[in-house]
Structures are given as C-alpha cells and as structure tokens.
Design an enzyme around this catalytic site. Sequence first.
Site, mmCIF file in Angstrom:
data_model
loop_
_atom_site.group_PDB
_atom_site.id
_atom_site.type_symbol
_atom_site.label_atom_id
_atom_site.label_comp_id
_atom_site.label_asym_id
_atom_site.label_seq_id
_atom_site.Cartn_x
_atom_site.Cartn_y
_atom_site.Cartn_z
ATOM 1 C CG MET A 1 38.025 -42.534 47.721
ATOM 2 S SD MET A 1 37.037 -42.179 49.193
ATOM 3 C CE MET A 1 36.436 -43.704 49.751
ATOM 4 N N PRO A 2 40.759 -42.947 45.265
ATOM 5 C CG PRO A 2 41.788 -42.122 43.351
ATOM 6 C CD PRO A 2 40.459 -42.324 43.974
ATOM 7 C CB ILE A 3 43.015 -42.526 50.305
ATOM 8 C CG1 ILE A 3 41.510 -42.801 50.267
ATOM 9 C CG2 ILE A 3 43.417 -41.783 51.576
ATOM 10 C CD1 ILE A 3 41.040 -43.745 51.343
ATOM 11 N NE ARG A 40 36.932 -38.685 50.279
ATOM 12 C CZ ARG A 40 36.014 -38.698 49.317
ATOM 13 N NH1 ARG A 40 36.310 -38.224 48.125
ATOM 14 N NH2 ARG A 40 34.817 -39.188 49.526
#
Length: 64
Positions: A1-3, A40
């Site tokens: 999940m890239p933040i 995100r």
Amino acid sequence: MPIIQVTLVEGRAEEKIQQFIRQVARVASETLDAPIHTVRVMVTEVPPTRFAVGERLKSDPPGD
C-alpha cells in the site's frame, strides 16, 4: 500500500489540490502496479510564516 505525503505552502485553490491528489494517486497506482484503492495520498498545508529556505521565510517580502 503506497502512502504518499506531500507538504505545500498554503495558497492554492482547493480544486487544484484535489486534482493534484487524484493525479498523484493515479500515477502511483500505474507506476507501482498498485491497485488504486490501496494508494493513500495526504496533503499537509503550512502557512508561509512556517516555511523557509535557509533563513528566508516564504512570507518575507521579495528582495529582503
């Protein structure tokens, strides 16, 4: 999940910031092969009196 966290100096139109967030999310999803729903993006805005390059505040008048 890239933040992805982005800090901007206040003063841009809300529509521009929302467009930026959507485009950053799309590019991250495409580039990283991450499903868009896992990306995100958070934007933090700071006042010009709280941002400086060296000793020069963003709020300082030009030429100081």
